[in-house]
Design a protein around this motif. Structure first.
Motif, PDB file in Angstrom:
ATOM      1  N   GLN A  45       0.732  -1.356   0.008  1.00 36.89           N
ATOM      2  CA  GLN A  45      -0.060   0.022  -0.072  1.00 36.89           C
ATOM      3  C   GLN A  45       0.902   1.260   0.068  1.00 36.89           C
ATOM      4  O   GLN A  45       0.421   2.372   0.374  1.00 36.89           O
ATOM      5  CB  GLN A  45      -0.885   0.284   1.227  1.00 36.89           C
ATOM      6  N   HIS A  70       0.844  -9.347  12.215  1.00 32.98           N
ATOM      7  CA  HIS A  70       1.143  -9.524  13.597  1.00 32.98           C
ATOM      8  C   HIS A  70       2.279  -8.855  14.245  1.00 32.98           C
ATOM      9  O   HIS A  70       2.755  -9.069  15.459  1.00 32.98           O
ATOM     10  CB  HIS A  70       1.586 -11.168  13.636  1.00 32.98           C
ATOM     11  N   THR A  99      -1.294  -2.663   9.684  1.00 28.71           N
ATOM     12  CA  THR A  99      -0.811  -1.231   9.797  1.00 28.71           C
ATOM     13  C   THR A  99      -1.360  -0.538  10.962  1.00 28.71           C
ATOM     14  O   THR A  99      -0.532   0.236  11.444  1.00 28.71           O
ATOM     15  CB  THR A  99      -1.171  -0.542   8.403  1.00 28.71           C
ATOM     16  N   GLY A 123     -11.466  -3.767  11.990  1.00 27.82           N
ATOM     17  CA  GLY A 123     -11.896  -2.980  12.981  1.00 27.82           C
ATOM     18  C   GLY A 123     -10.985  -2.827  14.057  1.00 27.82           C
ATOM     19  O   GLY A 123     -11.187  -2.015  15.255  1.00 27.82           O
ATOM     20  N   SER A 124      -9.652  -2.762  13.851  1.00 28.50           N
ATOM     21  CA  SER A 124      -8.673  -2.666  14.952  1.00 28.50           C
ATOM     22  C   SER A 124      -8.459  -0.862  15.365  1.00 28.50           C
ATOM     23  O   SER A 124      -8.406  -0.596  16.426  1.00 28.50           O
ATOM     24  CB  SER A 124      -7.316  -3.017  14.395  1.00 28.50           C
ATOM     25  N   THR A 127     -10.346  -0.057  18.820  1.00 27.27           N
ATOM     26  CA  THR A 127     -10.022  -0.907  19.877  1.00 27.27           C
ATOM     27  C   THR A 127      -8.912  -0.453  20.501  1.00 27.27           C
ATOM     28  O   THR A 127      -7.832   0.220  19.744  1.00 27.27           O
ATOM     29  CB  THR A 127      -9.935  -2.547  19.665  1.00 27.27           C
ATOM     30  N   TYR A 130      -3.800  -4.113  21.470  1.00 24.11           N
ATOM     31  CA  TYR A 130      -2.585  -4.039  20.694  1.00 24.11           C
ATOM     32  C   TYR A 130      -2.143  -5.574  20.863  1.00 24.11           C
ATOM     33  O   TYR A 130      -2.401  -6.381  21.757  1.00 24.11           O
ATOM     34  CB  TYR A 130      -1.530  -3.129  21.165  1.00 24.11           C
ATOM     35  N   LYS A 138       2.807 -14.274  20.127  1.00 24.04           N
ATOM     36  CA  LYS A 138       2.033 -12.911  19.894  1.00 24.04           C
ATOM     37  C   LYS A 138       1.548 -12.589  21.142  1.00 24.04           C
ATOM     38  O   LYS A 138       0.723 -13.017  21.842  1.00 24.04           O
ATOM     39  CB  LYS A 138       0.926 -13.063  18.804  1.00 24.04           C
ATOM     40  N   PRO A 162      -9.448  -6.654  -2.527  1.00 22.13           N
ATOM     41  CA  PRO A 162      -9.770  -7.721  -3.603  1.00 22.13           C
ATOM     42  C   PRO A 162     -11.309  -8.247  -3.063  1.00 22.13           C
ATOM     43  O   PRO A 162     -11.351  -8.482  -1.767  1.00 22.13           O
ATOM     44  CB  PRO A 162      -8.768  -8.488  -3.565  1.00 22.13           C
TER      45      PRO A 162
END
Ligand SMILES: NC(=O)c1ccc[n+]([C@@H]2O[C@H](COP(=O)([O-])OP(=O)(O)OC[C@H]3O[C@@H](n4cnc5c(N)ncnc54)[C@H](O)[C@@H]3O)[C@@H](O)[C@H]2O)c1
Length: 353
Positions: A45, A70, A99, A123-124, A127, A130, A138, A162
């Motif tokens: 991007q 991640h 991102t 939707g991150s 919120t 993290y 993780k 896509p």
């Protein structure tokens, strides 16, 4: 039906929504009191990130285009170092959850405000959660320092997502709302947002599959994603999110596809224990059963419905089941080994619940 007792927190966050709303970027950076924004993106991007930097002109500190899934700790450290070296006083994250997640890793360390420009439906951006991956593990946490201060939702930026990714990302969003409807700490405001968010995505996904550049369908999908992301940020998640976290983290399965495949089975597991939530999900999707309506939405729009089709080995199902049972967590139906193992088998085979 009487109104139940509840606790509701409202979070200070500014949302600017609408086709073409990226044009307000400079105004929004100014409103944050920021002067030098570091623009974040994935390598793919970078062109969008450069466009954003161009719009900011002298207020752009630079572009860091190494966001990946991640948030590896090495990438987070490098981005923090670049932000510091360039004297950035704000991060602009244009892209999906990966991102935004990188922006959060910078904010966690430095307190820099984040302006998020979501281009998927994950939707991150809504919120305070993290995640950072270190030595293959993780770790997730919650800190309001990482909640983006401003979110610009411009559906024009999602036109390039896509179709296959749009459908699975949209069902990933539906999963937040669906589990929010039976959360132990749910409240009536989140219930309204959840039902409306599921309905918007239920309408939008078939429409954008038929016409990927249809701005009305893209707007509906992003509106649904905002609502569902808000639910994720406000109430606790349960079995479905735990299973997907385990499957993604331990077996390296793709995030949105895993959510898409597991959700119908997690809903079937909880159906009898959470009848009101199921009725709201089914109503929002115009189906008779919540689990079947989600399954049909995925299958009819070309999404994968079986874990075996996205790289999961049948021989790993026992281990996945054991992981899912470690640390009991709130869920409408108690976690029972045999039933969870059967759920995983069904998700692996892709049977209609
Ligand atoms: N912390 C939270 O609250 C939270 C919530 C949801 C997801 N997540 C995390 O987010 C990650 C997944 O995010 P995601 O599903 O958005 O995927 P992603 O951010 O990894 O993006 C997937 C790919 O799609 C590309 N892409 C994104 N938007 C595009 C567009 N409009 N056009 C063309 N390509 C585009 C990206 O550049 C990337 O290559 C996971 O790591 C997940 O754990 C975190």
């Amino acid at each position: 039906m009487t109104t139940p007792s509840f606790v509701y927190n409202s979070v200070p966050q500014r949302v600017v929504f609408g086709a073409g709303s990226l044009q307000h970027l400079a105004r929004e950076i100014d409103a944050l009191g920021a002067r030098r924004a570091l623009v974040l993106s994935t390598p793919e991007q970078r062109p969008q990130a450069e466009r954003v930097a161009d719009m900011l002109g002298a207020h752009a500190a630079g572009v860091f285009d190494r966001a990946v899934m991640h948030v590896p700790i090495e990438t987070a450290r490098e981005a923090r170092e670049v932000a510091h070296r360039l004297g950035a006083d704000c991060a602009v994250a244009i892209g999906g959850g990966s991102t935004t997640g990188l922006g959060k890793a910078i904010a966690l360390d430095s307190g820099l405000p984040i302006l998020a420009i979501p281009t998927t439906y994950a939707g991150s951006e809504m919120t305070p959660i993290y995640g950072i991956t270190e030595a293959g593990m993780k770790k997730t946490g919650k800190d309001f320092k990482v909640l983006p201060r401003t979110v610009i939702y411009d559906p024009e930026l999602s036109l390039s997502l896509p179709v296959a990714m749009s459908v699975t990302s949209g069902i990933n969003a539906i999963a937040h709302a669906a589990e929010g409807l039976y959360a132990v700490d749910s409240n009536p405001v989140m219930d309204l947002m959840a039902q409306e968010g599921i309905a918007a995505l239920g309408r939008a996904l078939p429409a954008l599959r038929a016409a990927p550049k249809d701005l009305a369908a893209r707007s509906d999908a992003l509106y649904g994603a905002w609502l569902c992301g808000t639910v994720l940020g406000n109430v606790g998640m349960a079995l479905h999110h735990k299973l997907c976290h385990t499957l993604g983290g331990s077996f390296n399965l793709p995030h949105a596809e895993t959510h898409t495949i597991v959700l119908p089975h997690a809903l079937a597991y909880n159906a009898e224990a959470a009848p009101q939530a199921m009725a709201r999900i089914a109503k929002a999707l115009g189906g008779a059963s919540a689990a079947q309506a989600v399954y049909d939405l995925a299958r009819d729009n070309g999404a994968p419905v079986a874990l075996r089709d996205i790289g999961m080995k049948e021989s790993d199902l026992d281990l996945a089941c054991a992981h899912a049972l470690t640390n009991q967590y709130p869920n409408p139906r108690p976690l029972a080994r045999d039933a969870i193992r059967a759920l995983l088998q069904n998700a692996w085979e892709g049977v209609r619940p």
